[in-house]
Write a protein that holds these residues in place. Structure first.
Motif, short mmCIF file in Angstrom:
data_model
loop_
_atom_site.label_atom_id
_atom_site.label_comp_id
_atom_site.label_asym_id
_atom_site.label_seq_id
_atom_site.Cartn_x
_atom_site.Cartn_y
_atom_site.Cartn_z
N GLN A 159 28.19 -15.93 -40.86
CA GLN A 159 29.61 -16.24 -41.03
C GLN A 159 29.94 -17.65 -40.53
O GLN A 159 30.67 -18.38 -41.19
CB GLN A 159 30.45 -15.21 -40.29
CG GLN A 159 31.94 -15.35 -40.60
CD GLN A 159 32.78 -14.38 -39.81
OE1 GLN A 159 32.40 -13.98 -38.72
NE2 GLN A 159 33.90 -14.00 -40.37
N ARG A 160 29.37 -17.99 -39.39
CA ARG A 160 29.62 -19.35 -38.84
C ARG A 160 29.10 -20.39 -39.83
O ARG A 160 29.76 -21.37 -40.11
CB ARG A 160 28.92 -19.51 -37.50
CG ARG A 160 29.73 -18.99 -36.32
CD ARG A 160 29.17 -19.49 -35.00
NE ARG A 160 27.79 -19.05 -34.77
CZ ARG A 160 27.46 -17.89 -34.19
NH1 ARG A 160 28.41 -17.04 -33.81
NH2 ARG A 160 26.20 -17.55 -34.01
N CYS A 161 27.91 -20.15 -40.37
CA CYS A 161 27.29 -21.10 -41.28
C CYS A 161 28.11 -21.23 -42.56
O CYS A 161 28.36 -22.33 -43.06
CB CYS A 161 25.87 -20.65 -41.59
SG CYS A 161 25.04 -21.65 -42.84
N GLN A 178 26.89 -12.59 -37.74
CA GLN A 178 27.76 -13.55 -37.06
C GLN A 178 27.33 -14.98 -37.37
O GLN A 178 28.15 -15.84 -37.69
CB GLN A 178 27.72 -13.35 -35.54
CG GLN A 178 28.61 -12.21 -35.06
CD GLN A 178 28.33 -11.84 -33.61
OE1 GLN A 178 27.41 -12.38 -32.97
NE2 GLN A 178 29.11 -10.91 -33.09
N GLN A 179 26.03 -15.19 -37.31
CA GLN A 179 25.49 -16.52 -37.56
C GLN A 179 25.76 -16.93 -39.02
O GLN A 179 26.12 -18.07 -39.30
CB GLN A 179 23.99 -16.51 -37.30
CG GLN A 179 23.40 -17.91 -37.14
CD GLN A 179 21.90 -17.82 -36.95
OE1 GLN A 179 21.39 -16.92 -36.28
NE2 GLN A 179 21.16 -18.77 -37.55
N GLU A 187 37.16 -10.63 -33.76
CA GLU A 187 35.70 -10.50 -33.68
C GLU A 187 35.24 -9.08 -34.04
O GLU A 187 34.30 -8.90 -34.80
CB GLU A 187 35.24 -10.85 -32.26
CG GLU A 187 33.87 -11.50 -32.26
CD GLU A 187 33.61 -12.23 -30.95
OE1 GLU A 187 32.75 -11.75 -30.20
OE2 GLU A 187 34.31 -13.23 -30.68
#
Lengths: 254, 184
Positions: free
Chosen positions: B179-181, B176-177, A7
């Motif tokens: 990357q998830r997408c 972060q969002q 992370e």
């Protein structure tokens, strides 16, 4: 910080690629990237994610001079093997002909070579001024061997990179603060003589500070058309010929 | 896209082998795109051209270091010019701040806002576009300002008039969002 934590790794890599990681943090990240493969891979992944945003930008054509500067910086405009004859004939040519602009694709054309020489001639005034300045300083120090000839090696933006003074016995070279050397390369000095097929090595240039090179026995016997600096693997040219000519400079008699 | 990648890969491998003509060709095919990137970030033509010049010198010297894991050839080249431009932004910090004071907002326009000529109706939306579209408008704007214009967190604060902490966390969560997408 545990850089191996996925992370943290991703967050840092993302901000590095985005450009918001600055200053010390950015430099530290660059060092860590060299040490931690997963950090490097994460960075490459983010480059792939984000650089797609550039597809939205309309291409803008840069000025033609940019390519000319690039090919000069990389020494494309001077061919290695037959450098001597070309310099000899083209220096004569350039004094009578107007500068020509070379088309982008014509990388190693004679015309771009002439442009380079023309630009060299134009910046010679700067070099002459520098020589004069150094000569004036020199006159005050009587102890040192007297320089007979002198050259200033200039970079793409006509900035002085090395000052070269030839005395009776040696070649004194000083690198200037304008010069940023590559750590894994060496810079070699050559003389290009009229009627001599290949450039003759004069030795490796200092990457910083001052160095005294022994004067090649042929130095005073031949007619020197120009000096050249080449980019070489460490310890110099592997085959006795310049690998990649970066700059040329004229030698002035004092 | 693959055709472009194949062509550029061919030119880059030839460049790595010392083929100057191939390198000239590579420059011809990519310099417009790379220049657009550096111009957007640096704002001034002469600085953008300096960054471009140094990027291509680096591309010539490092051509052998390209590998597939680094993404498409164009992506790799864009990275080089971007990092160079970021370095230059540090040294020319004064200029950036001057422009804020002068209120020259034109350079901060959002190329994905849909008003510019950049986005034609025929352009198919990529996955990245869709994922960017899912972000909060201000989150998206902060990321765009940082990415296209090379703004620091502080500079984004100056532009959006929001507290630093908010900007930082928006960008972080936005990424972060994203990357998830993109991973879906």
């Amino acid at each position: 910080m545990n850089y191996r934590d996925p992370e943290i790794r991703d967050a840092l890599a993302a901000e590095y690629v985005l450009g918001t990681l600055r200053g010390q943090a950015r430099r530290r990240f660059q060092t860590l990237m060299m040490q931690i493969p997963s950090l490097r891979e994460s960075t490459w992944l983010w480059e792939q994610h984000l650089h797609g945003m550039n597809e939205r930008l309309t291409p803008v054509e840069p000025d033609q001079a940019v390519w000319q500067h690039i090919s000069q910086r990389l020494g494309f405009t001077v061919a290695n093997a037959d450098i001597d004859t070309r310099v000899a004939t083209d220096i004569a040519d350039v004094q009578t002909s107007a500068p020509s602009t070379s088309p982008q694709s014509n990388v190693v054309s004679l015309s771009s070579f002439k442009t380079r020489l023309w630009q060299g001639a134009a910046s010679f005034a700067t070099a002459a001024a520098l020589i004069l300045a150094v000569v004036l300083v020199k006159q005050q120090s009587i102890d040192l061997p007297v320089a007979q000839q002198m050259a200033v090696v200039q970079g793409a933006e006509s900035q002085a990179l090395w000052l070269i003074e030839v005395t009776e016995r040696s070649i004194e070279v000083r690198s200037t603060s304008n010069f940023t050397p590559l750590a894994n390369k060496d810079y070699e000095l050559w003389m290009i003589a009229k009627g001599v097929e290949n450039p003759i090595s004069l030795g490796l240039l200092p990457k910083s500070g001052q160095l005294s090179l022994p004067k090649n026995s042929q130095f005073d016997e031949v007619d020197i058309v120009a000096l050249a600096v080449s980019l070489e693997p460490l310890n110099g040219s592997p085959n006795g010929l310049p690998t990649e000519v970066l700059y040329t400079a004229e030698l002035a008699i004092l | 896209m693959t055709m472009e990648q194949d062509t550029l890969l061919g030119l880059l491998s030839a460049t790595a082998a010392g083929d100057k003509q191939a390198f000239a060709n590579l420059y011809k095919q990519t310099s417009g795109q790379l220049f657009a990137v550096s111009l957007k970030m640096l704002g001034r033509r002469e600085l953008a051209e300096e960054a471009l010049q140094e990027a291509y010198v680096k591309i010539w010297h490092n051509a052998t270091e390209y590998q597939h894991g680094k993404g498409l050839v164009l992506t790799w080249m864009i990275s080089i010019v971007r990092y160079r431009a970021l370095d230059m932004l540090r040294y020319h910090k004064v200029r950036k701040e001057d422009q804020f004071e002068d209120g020259q907002e034109a350079m901060f326009e959002d190329p994905m806002s849909g008003e510019g000529a950049d986005e034609g109706p025929d352009i198919t939306k990529t996955k990245l576009d869709n994922c960017m579209g899912e972000l909060e408008p201000q989150q998206k704007q902060a990321i765009h300002l940082a990415y296209y214009n090379g703004l620091t967190h502080h500079e984004v604060v100056g532009h959006l008039d929001l507290p630093l902490g908010t900007v930082k966390s928006w960008i972080r969560r936005g990424l972060q969002q994203l990357q998830r997408c993109l991973a879906l």
